[in-house]
Write a protein that holds these residues in place. Structure first.
Motif, PDB file in Angstrom:
ATOM      1  N   GLY A 106      39.548 -31.967   2.709  1.00 17.72           N
ATOM      2  CA  GLY A 106      38.296 -32.664   1.997  1.00 17.72           C
ATOM      3  C   GLY A 106      38.005 -33.191   0.795  1.00 17.72           C
ATOM      4  O   GLY A 106      38.824 -33.756   0.271  1.00 17.72           O
ATOM      5  N   PHE A 107      36.712 -32.850   0.138  1.00 15.32           N
ATOM      6  CA  PHE A 107      36.076 -32.831  -0.991  1.00 15.32           C
ATOM      7  C   PHE A 107      37.070 -32.974  -1.697  1.00 15.32           C
ATOM      8  O   PHE A 107      37.591 -33.507  -2.987  1.00 15.32           O
ATOM      9  CB  PHE A 107      34.870 -32.898  -1.736  1.00 15.32           C
ATOM     10  CG  PHE A 107      33.896 -33.763  -0.792  1.00 15.32           C
ATOM     11  CD1 PHE A 107      33.555 -34.735  -1.381  1.00 15.32           C
ATOM     12  CD2 PHE A 107      34.138 -33.260   0.596  1.00 15.32           C
ATOM     13  CE1 PHE A 107      32.640 -35.371  -0.291  1.00 15.32           C
ATOM     14  CE2 PHE A 107      32.840 -33.906   1.514  1.00 15.32           C
ATOM     15  CZ  PHE A 107      32.394 -35.494   0.389  1.00 15.32           C
TER      16      PHE A 107
ATOM     17  N   GLY B 177      40.575 -32.461  -2.102  1.00 18.11           N
ATOM     18  CA  GLY B 177      41.955 -32.859  -1.159  1.00 18.11           C
ATOM     19  C   GLY B 177      41.522 -35.085  -2.466  1.00 18.11           C
ATOM     20  O   GLY B 177      43.037 -35.237  -2.369  1.00 18.11           O
ATOM     21  N   THR B 178      39.949 -35.040  -2.474  1.00 19.83           N
ATOM     22  CA  THR B 178      39.960 -36.014  -3.078  1.00 19.83           C
ATOM     23  C   THR B 178      40.817 -36.343  -4.191  1.00 19.83           C
ATOM     24  O   THR B 178      41.400 -37.604  -4.605  1.00 19.83           O
ATOM     25  CB  THR B 178      38.937 -36.935  -2.991  1.00 19.83           C
ATOM     26  OG1 THR B 178      38.009 -35.698  -3.839  1.00 19.83           O
ATOM     27  CG2 THR B 178      38.265 -36.514  -2.122  1.00 19.83           C
ATOM     28  N   THR B 179      40.986 -35.431  -4.970  1.00 18.61           N
ATOM     29  CA  THR B 179      41.207 -35.404  -6.874  1.00 18.61           C
ATOM     30  C   THR B 179      43.080 -36.051  -6.472  1.00 18.61           C
ATOM     31  O   THR B 179      43.991 -35.376  -7.575  1.00 18.61           O
ATOM     32  CB  THR B 179      40.645 -33.972  -7.084  1.00 18.61           C
ATOM     33  OG1 THR B 179      41.168 -33.418  -6.694  1.00 18.61           O
ATOM     34  CG2 THR B 179      39.210 -33.972  -7.011  1.00 18.61           C
ATOM     35  N   MET B 180      43.337 -35.329  -5.658  1.00 18.57           N
ATOM     36  CA  MET B 180      45.132 -35.036  -5.290  1.00 18.57           C
ATOM     37  C   MET B 180      45.780 -36.137  -5.136  1.00 18.57           C
ATOM     38  O   MET B 180      44.698 -37.308  -4.412  1.00 18.57           O
ATOM     39  CB  MET B 180      45.252 -34.240  -4.005  1.00 18.57           C
ATOM     40  CG  MET B 180      44.670 -33.143  -4.238  1.00 18.57           C
ATOM     41  SD  MET B 180      45.487 -31.363  -2.916  1.00 18.57           S
ATOM     42  CE  MET B 180      47.029 -31.697  -2.672  1.00 18.57           C
ATOM     43  N   LYS B 181      47.040 -36.564  -5.727  1.00 22.97           N
ATOM     44  CA  LYS B 181      47.530 -37.718  -5.396  1.00 22.97           C
ATOM     45  C   LYS B 181      48.625 -37.356  -4.198  1.00 22.97           C
ATOM     46  O   LYS B 181      48.712 -35.930  -3.435  1.00 22.97           O
ATOM     47  CB  LYS B 181      49.558 -37.608  -6.282  1.00 22.97           C
ATOM     48  CG  LYS B 181      48.142 -37.821  -7.822  1.00 22.97           C
ATOM     49  CD  LYS B 181      48.981 -37.858  -9.003  1.00 22.97           C
ATOM     50  CE  LYS B 181      49.661 -38.140 -10.263  1.00 22.97           C
ATOM     51  NZ  LYS B 181      50.192 -38.261 -11.439  1.00 22.97           N
TER      52      LYS B 181
ATOM     53  N   PHE C  89      46.925 -28.944   5.077  1.00 22.76           N
ATOM     54  CA  PHE C  89      45.864 -30.408   3.850  1.00 22.76           C
ATOM     55  C   PHE C  89      44.950 -31.048   4.812  1.00 22.76           C
ATOM     56  O   PHE C  89      44.324 -31.601   4.244  1.00 22.76           O
ATOM     57  CB  PHE C  89      46.604 -31.211   2.470  1.00 22.76           C
ATOM     58  CG  PHE C  89      46.883 -30.046   1.162  1.00 22.76           C
ATOM     59  CD1 PHE C  89      46.072 -29.189   1.013  1.00 22.76           C
ATOM     60  CD2 PHE C  89      49.075 -30.121   1.120  1.00 22.76           C
ATOM     61  CE1 PHE C  89      46.507 -28.456  -0.036  1.00 22.76           C
ATOM     62  CE2 PHE C  89      49.035 -29.346   0.066  1.00 22.76           C
ATOM     63  CZ  PHE C  89      48.096 -28.560  -0.524  1.00 22.76           C
TER      64      PHE C  89
ATOM     65  N   HIS D  60      49.816 -33.882  -1.304  1.00 17.01           N
ATOM     66  CA  HIS D  60      48.441 -34.130  -0.344  1.00 17.01           C
ATOM     67  C   HIS D  60      49.439 -34.442   1.460  1.00 17.01           C
ATOM     68  O   HIS D  60      49.222 -33.303   1.782  1.00 17.01           O
ATOM     69  CB  HIS D  60      47.594 -35.276  -0.482  1.00 17.01           C
ATOM     70  CG  HIS D  60      46.161 -34.635   0.201  1.00 17.01           C
ATOM     71  ND1 HIS D  60      46.319 -34.822   1.790  1.00 17.01           N
ATOM     72  CD2 HIS D  60      44.892 -34.326   0.700  1.00 17.01           C
ATOM     73  CE1 HIS D  60      45.362 -34.727   2.445  1.00 17.01           C
ATOM     74  NE2 HIS D  60      44.724 -33.970   1.768  1.00 17.01           N
TER      75      HIS D  60
END
Lengths: 357, 357, 357, 357
Positions: free
Chosen positions: A249-250, A252-256, A274, A260
């Motif tokens: 979700g949101f 996950g947007t901070t992951m590389k 994920f 991920h």
């Protein structure tokens, strides 16, 4: 095209206002010759009904479902299954305090503007009472999907968040506490918090997590009717829902990508999840995991300023019996909608997959 | 029912694989006798196309749209508008490195299992190249909705978040930087960060915020086709999207009702807009505001372990030209889908509202 | 919802004007991994194309179909199959004689009133040229339904009626004569009659009979989507069709129940087939038999009075190359539509019938 | 997608078996704030109900419709209108004579094969009793279309044909005779004939003509959802219907174009109306005229041979109270379906036509 039908092959159409004669619906397209346990359906309704614990509304609704068609000798006939839930609590009451008033963050204003004629008694069609019909249809869908397991639970109430991932949780806890949290310690704290909030005449939001296990590979119809897109729409259509996220979700947007990506193992399972069980809009056989955000209930036992239908400022305050937090009773609704989405996609997928002629 | 159509009254059906002859679509139901500026459509496509900046994929696609029908003497005829975008970059290539391999967190595995026959060249149908067709239809929808303003912008890249609410932002900044962030200082940092990520052969996620201004009251069809439910589905159908929230979203679940309720003022505007412009599934005339979460791009320029179609472990690495971060090019896609949802709901709402006979 | 899509699970959307760039369509929902013989598709198109005999229009259209997507290595991929047929005969011409004129019994007047902007060149979207796209989709449906046999033939031209029931006919005659009548003697008379009609600058109507053999029991979705109701709609959507009847049809209204009832035998076949293969809207396994009525072509090589767009009386006369009788070329269109209806219903029926989970 | 919904913007979904608890339906998409006269709805139902004259079935059904939702203070609210008609005549009876028997030319065999579980009591879902729900929805559609006039009448019973065109008829005759023929002399003969047929334990077919007057120009959505195609499907979905023709229909196939073309006059009316009010699938403002063919009722008071569910030959005979001819009671059903088609198309057409933003 008019908003009161859901699904395509297994299709639910609902009707009813909260203080009208009854609510109910028609399920069209249920496979035939399937035995249905009507008690299980009523049990699901009982999980949603008012008055089941001391942290939900005490409105008096027995919510008994009656079937009108589509069943014969205990089995589905393939014809429409119609059902009705009579509104026990629909007696003549005094609605003068809301008749001409637009309650803040309710749908009074938008219904009035859209339709020009509005059943103002208790929210009418915009009341969450309508979701009882969804629970009926979802309970039928669940029975057709016995091999799958649909588990929703409260994962946050206000700032109180359940910081464990679902494999660490014991799902049997969920029905053991009125909050329907999967962790009993946190459940107790949430319950106390909700009671305090209610005492303040206030309300609080929350989050429900839903896990679908034993899902077959291949459900979902790209590019628009992706499985998670339809799950998202289903959840966003539930009263008070303001957000939906699947898998990471949101967060996950901070992951590389290197963190991920879910690596696929030789058993065709992924080492991480994920993705939340969906790749490219199609189920990949891993558990489907998603979260649903519920805003705080709009009806407060506090005075609020608003306007009436003549654009005059007025002060109003909720009366009667309302939920201080919607998530405990919303748990079966989330499961019901999820079951309908999965069944509909399964039927659709099988239509073509089984094509042999 | 097969996943490649979107909308009801204004309906887009798309086709095409990333390395096939072409991609394109048919728009059915566009109101007639409306002048269309084809240059504006091409401009929207150019915002999405590869190679437009140094932080996006350098794949060579001119992405020129050609119209086949539905237009006459510069105006819509009310008949289907068909269009085609030829795949310039579809030359014979060496795809042997992915032919039998299931790339991690791509749709290779699920497409193979669902369909049994899969165009493995460059992702085939599951490629985000398909979204170019959405941009074409969205650009037409926008022209029909000239009085409305659709503005999407990058509000996060990885952990870099834009911590200003949209009224504090200058939207003219958005097209002034390759990231499409509405804040130029942050945009520069994001750009540098994306370049660094690319250098690592890695990718990063991000968030897009979308604001729809000057929206009429009354759009949305409860109880299932609520406006935000359809917006949510539209966004979740875009490649790489894992989350959607409207108004206060997940953050709003931590608030009390007394904080969260949007009080209605005598001008029929609300003093706050935690609802994000939708009450009970119907637009209330306030700006519609939502956020969309994009996962990091799955194709890495790093070695990853995965399996092939015979369930044998293999190692693979992305080749060619890929986006290190999807959000800059996804901004026009978000706007396009939003415009289609709003137009479709507007047409549907007007069908009944204008009923006079 | 906008009229240019047909079918639900196997869905065709078409586009194109008779004198625009091209016509074509998108087939969404075709089962995957099915080998397609593209030559067979072209052959069906050739049965419909202009110039194939001396009793049809001599308009020059090679009608070559090109596929854009949805096929890979000779088989369907389950993704949309897009196709295009370029309008060879769309050169700049003089249309001044029809630009502002409403041709009698054509759709010029109704299109102008409905859409306000109309491609007047050769009928535009209302031209029967559009049906070429149907033939393409129908030819694909036929290939998926190899075990079924779809046979349409001309059973009347004007007052010349084929007074034999189909079991008395040799279907191999049909493609042996330009009229596509199943009786060669009558075919010759019909051919001569059509030539004479053409010489008079006039046109004539006709009837096509269609027989579907080896149909499985159980297709059709009561109460509204009965199999013959969908067949009827399909046929009535073909240009120039004014009537549809199944089984005994209008003639059957003069019969008594004791004459008309189809008695069921121990082999589950009926002794007669006045029902035309459908009982209660569901196929009963007997041959499906229906008739389709085509009005005389509206374009005459004679002077006719009509009005122009300014409501002034004018005289006009058809120019160029037109069919004196539509039925010979409509035979493959009837088969194509029938095949699409049957395939769509078969897929839908199988979706639920195969429900085992 | 499951057959029990009709319409798009004004959509009816029906449920119910002839001898179950009740029949009924949900109307979704009715425009809001429209006053409804519930007595007029009941009056239409009374035109269809059993026992109204001595030439129809004497089955005892009062057919009282009850509304459950969607109305408030006498007007529509825009939310779903649910209604129920309780089956008065559903008492426990002896159905042993049909339980395991496939009645000839009934749907027993096809329902059993399709669904595997079948409510055999009185035809269950396949009974024409279901059409009462259509009459309710049609009566509402008619009230919304007050400016239009829908007139259906019996134009043939067996070989007795009404050989006058509708302008020569006095429509006020229709409700003055139990056959609902528009000519009183012929009506008397038809009535006597039906009585004689009944005495023989037999049944007879018939034809209904329907005229729609004061229709606006522009209704219909080419190329598939042509107005007459949707009218045709609507009519063919009615129990016992085997044929549909519009305007000149099958008779028109024998005409030359020079005879058949409807010349357009300076008042935009046509001098003849062989088209039946539709050109190119769109209404042209002339009266819509079509005919519907009904087969003879399948239930006879005579012995017939058939088989049972174990494929054994048996003899059976109808019991109880049945119609000797279906057309008198089908007249309001034809009008109801016509009204729903027209209203749905009108709403759809207005959606786009009124597009002003």
């Amino acid at each position: 095209m008019a908003g009161n039908s859901f699904g395509n092959i297994f299709k639910l159409t609902t009707y009813g206002e909260s203080h009208g004669v009854s609510i109910g619906g028609i399920i069209d397209g249920c496979p035939s010759n399937i035995p249905l346990d009507l008690n299980l359906i009523q049990q699901e309704l009982d999980r949603r009904k008012p008055g089941q614990s001391n942290i939900v509304t005490q409105r008096k609704e027995s919510d008994i479902v009656q079937f009108k068609s589509g069943l014969f000798e205990g089995k589905t006939t393939g014809t429409p299954i119609a059902f009705e839930i009579v509104n026990a609590d629909s007696k003549s009451k005094d609605y003068s305090h809301i008749k001409d008033v637009y309650r803040p963050s309710h749908a009074d204003f938008t219904y009035q503007k859209k339709y020009a004629n509005r059943d103002y008694r208790g929210g009418g069609r915009s009341s969450a009472r309508e979701t009882a019909s969804r629970v009926v249809a979802g309970a039928i869908a669940k029975q057709l999907l016995k091999e799958l397991k649909f588990t929703a639970y409260t994962s946050a109430v206000g700032n109180m968040q359940l910081n464990k991932d679902y494999p660490q949780l014991d799902f049997t806890n969920i029905e053991q506490n009125p909050v329907r949290c999967a962790d009993l310690d946190l459940a107790k704290k949430m319950e106390d918090y909700i009671k305090q909030i209610r005492k303040e005449g206030d309300t609080i939001g929350g989050v429900i997590t839903c896990v679908i296990q034993n899902i077959p590979v291949g459900l979902g119809e790209p590019v628009f009717d992706k499985l998670h897109a339809d799950l998202g729409k289903a959840m966003l259509s539930i009263n008070a829902v303001k957000g939906f996220e699947i898998g990471s979700g949101f967060e996950g947007t901070t992951m590389k990508g290197s963190e991920h990506n879910d690596l696929i193992q030789t058993n065709e399972q992924t080492s991480t999840n994920f993705s939340g069980g969906v790749q490219g809009g199609i189920s990949n056989g891993m558990d489907i995991v998603f979260k649903v955000a519920f805003k705080p209930v709009a009806t407060l036992m506090q005075k609020q300023k608003t306007i009436n239908t003549t654009q005059t400022e007025v002060e109003m305050q909720g009366k009667g019996r309302h939920d201080p937090c919607v998530v405990p009773r919303a748990v079966p609704i989330v499961e019901a909608m999820a079951a309908m989405v999965i069944l509909d996609h399964l039927l659709l997928h099988q239509a073509r997959k089984n094509f042999r002629f």
